[in-house]
Write an enzyme that holds these catalytic residues in place. Structure first.
Site, PDB file in Angstrom:
ATOM      1  N   HIS A   6       0.828  -1.212   0.000  1.00 33.75           N
ATOM      2  CA  HIS A   6       0.000   0.000   0.000  1.00 33.75           C
ATOM      3  C   HIS A   6       0.858   1.257   0.000  1.00 33.75           C
ATOM      4  CE1 HIS A   6      -3.839   2.034   1.913  1.00 33.75           C
ATOM      5  NE2 HIS A   6      -3.393   2.689   0.866  1.00 33.75           N
ATOM      6  N   HIS A   8       1.216   5.125  -2.239  1.00 37.33           N
ATOM      7  CA  HIS A   8       0.626   6.006  -3.252  1.00 37.33           C
ATOM      8  C   HIS A   8       1.664   7.027  -3.714  1.00 37.33           C
ATOM      9  CE1 HIS A   8      -3.372   4.469  -2.428  1.00 37.33           C
ATOM     10  NE2 HIS A   8      -3.278   4.778  -1.156  1.00 37.33           N
ATOM     11  N   ARG A  70      -2.092   8.654  -6.206  1.00 37.12           N
ATOM     12  CA  ARG A  70      -2.587   9.249  -4.957  1.00 37.12           C
ATOM     13  C   ARG A  70      -4.090   9.005  -4.828  1.00 37.12           C
ATOM     14  NH1 ARG A  70      -1.992  15.708  -3.693  1.00 37.12           N
ATOM     15  NH2 ARG A  70      -2.758  15.604  -1.559  1.00 37.12           N
ATOM     16  N   ALA A  71      -4.479   8.352  -3.741  1.00 36.27           N
ATOM     17  CA  ALA A  71      -5.883   7.934  -3.615  1.00 36.27           C
ATOM     18  C   ALA A  71      -6.822   9.131  -3.472  1.00 36.27           C
ATOM     19  CB  ALA A  71      -6.043   6.998  -2.423  1.00 36.27           C
ATOM     20  N   HIS A 177     -10.757   1.202  -2.027  1.00 35.98           N
ATOM     21  CA  HIS A 177     -10.178   2.459  -1.544  1.00 35.98           C
ATOM     22  C   HIS A 177     -10.991   3.635  -2.052  1.00 35.98           C
ATOM     23  CE1 HIS A 177      -7.277   5.173   0.074  1.00 35.98           C
ATOM     24  NE2 HIS A 177      -6.329   4.279   0.211  1.00 35.98           N
ATOM     25  N   TYR A 193     -12.163   7.234   4.760  1.00 35.85           N
ATOM     26  CA  TYR A 193     -11.388   6.026   4.436  1.00 35.85           C
ATOM     27  C   TYR A 193     -11.785   4.863   5.353  1.00 35.85           C
ATOM     28  CZ  TYR A 193      -7.921   8.516   1.459  1.00 35.85           C
ATOM     29  OH  TYR A 193      -7.280   9.220   0.474  1.00 35.85           O
ATOM     30  N   HIS A 222      -6.126  -0.009   5.619  1.00 35.53           N
ATOM     31  CA  HIS A 222      -6.208   0.602   6.957  1.00 35.53           C
ATOM     32  C   HIS A 222      -6.661  -0.435   7.976  1.00 35.53           C
ATOM     33  CE1 HIS A 222      -7.534   3.392   3.681  1.00 35.53           C
ATOM     34  NE2 HIS A 222      -6.334   3.859   3.973  1.00 35.53           N
ATOM     35  N   GLU A 283       1.054   2.599   3.620  1.00 35.60           N
ATOM     36  CA  GLU A 283       0.329   3.774   3.111  1.00 35.60           C
ATOM     37  C   GLU A 283       1.287   4.951   2.905  1.00 35.60           C
ATOM     38  OE1 GLU A 283      -2.795   4.728   5.861  1.00 35.60           O
ATOM     39  OE2 GLU A 283      -3.965   5.890   4.453  1.00 35.60           O
ATOM     40  N   ARG A 289       2.005  12.020   8.363  1.00 36.85           N
ATOM     41  CA  ARG A 289       3.395  12.224   7.944  1.00 36.85           C
ATOM     42  C   ARG A 289       4.351  12.511   9.088  1.00 36.85           C
ATOM     43  NH1 ARG A 289       3.241  14.406   1.759  1.00 36.85           N
ATOM     44  NH2 ARG A 289       1.394  13.209   1.201  1.00 36.85           N
TER      45      ARG A 289
END
Lengths: 335, 335
Positions: A6, A8, A70-71, A177, A193, A222, A283, A289
């Site tokens: 996972h 992106h 990018r989701a 997703h 999400y 997730h 992810e 972050r």
């Protein structure tokens, strides 16, 4: 080999967003022709753009990331099928180029040109292009292309079946997703999400989708949303409804990733969910972050949690690699 | 004394449902007068109807249940404000009668006559009636009166402020609790309930509601939805967004109950969430009615999980009683 299922491309060169901004601005001039202008992004720009991911792989000791656009930027609710098709093709083409530039580090998973109110059949051509021509190994399937209005049929509805037939024929899984939320009730990464993950699991629990498609494979990201925390609730609901026990329901068809950003959460996941149904995922670079002041490490450095979990080395190896190879069989040709 | 903060009258005499069925059938004859016919239910019928709850209290060693109408039957999306008002008054009146019949076993919490597209100001009169005249100690507030369409403003929007002013004036909390889902994507107890919990928490995290209402208290049921499992995600999101740390955000305002139906889930809840923000609750007789074959006990016998959790006796006492007395101060007059 450690496979992160996972990741992106959240760090794409700004030219991609410039295209998107232009495209969205163009929606206000519906009379203009709907051409798909090209993107001018060099290989050097792409190499530079994925440095954060490469550095995290190296720092965290992971090898390859199953990499998709990018989701939150898929935003299927913006514009129409043409909008979504142009945008999706560009996003997927960039993933393809990154995978070609760093074939040991990235394997592609595609975005789909889904559109609210439009049959998912219209996504089959792009899925086939990405798998057959670009070497991708799976797709991200949005159960709510409306972006928080939830007006598509459930994933177990026949609405989706032609698309599932294509997935089965190509032998590729989907990660369920959602994308950005345009519903002010739902924060994207903090509510929408996880709600989608929980919702999808309960849809799968209450229908016979996997009787109709015994080889269809769905990854719920997730950590499965709220499901492991409420494992007793789901076991009890399945029992009350005379549905199969959860491990039977999931066995060959439903998988959770490890995108759960603290040790106690991953420990719970490992405690209740069958280990053959868990895929390592982080992810990254993604929803969270920062660095956790309690540990001194990135919240999304989920490999640390998996390494510290009280599971057998065999199960850890399955979670870090073996299960991903089973769920994404086409990865064997890429690695 | 052990206080269960989350019980619903899911076993009401069938006359209540007959009224509702008639009311719903009447919606097809909009020209007919909208009278609220009386309910004929005797005290003996009510005594009989709550035997399951009384037996569970006795078997499980709990003393008093904070008792409200059946959540899934609130169904605010059916009919209009008049429909919802008549239905709500009857439901609340029955709760009042049960509490009068068994004053040591039940304390009332009210349903509200919410209606999609109608200001929550219209629920203030019923809240005041229930608190001032019927001795209720709180209310169930539905963040999505549409039943799964999610078209009301977030709970942090000024839309809700006049209702919050009434709550603060009366010094009563709200349990954030959705009702049935008319959206085929969302199974009520297996998705919609938990999604609403998760959604509400993220709304609270991202806004300054509790700066505007420092004494407003919200209970998020079902253990806080997905939040404890994703505690690291929420800690990280709060940090990235420069919001307060979660314990500060929750301290005097946001509480989770213990409606989590397995030991591992309750253990995680206790591990990550501040103990002053957890209230004992079982949701009985409720979402899951079976016996867990792994333990031989009811899934929703959550007291067993709390009793077995590795927490101090002082914290256990707070969770089983003290916190509920703080969150529902009017309970002191009833017990």
């Amino acid at each position: 080999m450690i496979i992160d299922c996972h990741g992106h491309f959240t760090t794409a060169p700004k030219e991609l967003q410039a295209f998107r901004d232009e495209q969205i601005a163009g929606l206000k001039q519906p009379a203009e022709p709907r051409t798909k202008r090209g993107l001018t992004i060099t290989d050097d720009q792409l190499r530079e753009a994925v440095q954060p991911q490469l550095k995290f792989q190296s720092d965290r000791g992971t090898d390859v990331t199953i990499f998709s656009p990018r989701a939150s930027a898929m935003a299927h609710h913006i514009g129409d099928l043409t909008t979504s098709t142009h945008w999706t093709e560009h996003c997927n083409d960039l993933i393809y180029r990154v995978c070609e530039l760093f074939p040991k580090n990235f394997v592609g998973v595609c975005q789909l040109p889904q559109t609210p109110g439009v049959t998912p059949d219209t996504s089959i051509a792009e899925l086939k292009r990405c798998v057959n021509e670009l070497g991708f190994v799976g797709c991200n399937l949005n159960p709510d292309p409306s972006g928080g209005m939830w007006n598509a049929p459930p994933l177990t509805d026949k609405h989706w079946y032609p698309f599932y037939e294509a997935m089965v024929e190509l032998d590729v899984p989907a990660m369920v997703h959602v994308s950005a939320s345009c519903n002010p009730n739902f924060h994207a990464t903090g509510a929408h999400y996880l709600n989608a993950d929980t919702t999808a699991f309960m849809q799968f629990l209450t229908a016979d989708l996997f009787k109709d498609f015994p080889t269809l494979r769905m990854i719920i990201p997730h950590g499965g949303g709220a499901v492991p925390f409420h494992w007793g609730r789901y076991r009890g609901l399945a029992q009350d409804m005379k549905r199969p026990p959860l491990p039977d329901l999931m066995r060959d068809n439903v998988f959770f990733d490890t995108c759960v950003y603290h040790q106690a959460g991953v420990d719970l996941l490992m405690k209740v969910v069958p280990h053959e149904n868990i895929l390592f995922g982080s992810e990254m670079v993604g929803a969270v972050r920062g660095i956790d002041p309690e540990t001194g490490h990135y919240y999304d450095d989920t490999k640390r949690y998996v390494d510290a979990a009280a599971i057998s080395d065999g199960d850890r190896a399955r979670i870090l690699e073996g299960n991903a190879r089973k769920v994404y069989p086409r990865i064997a040709k890429r690695l």
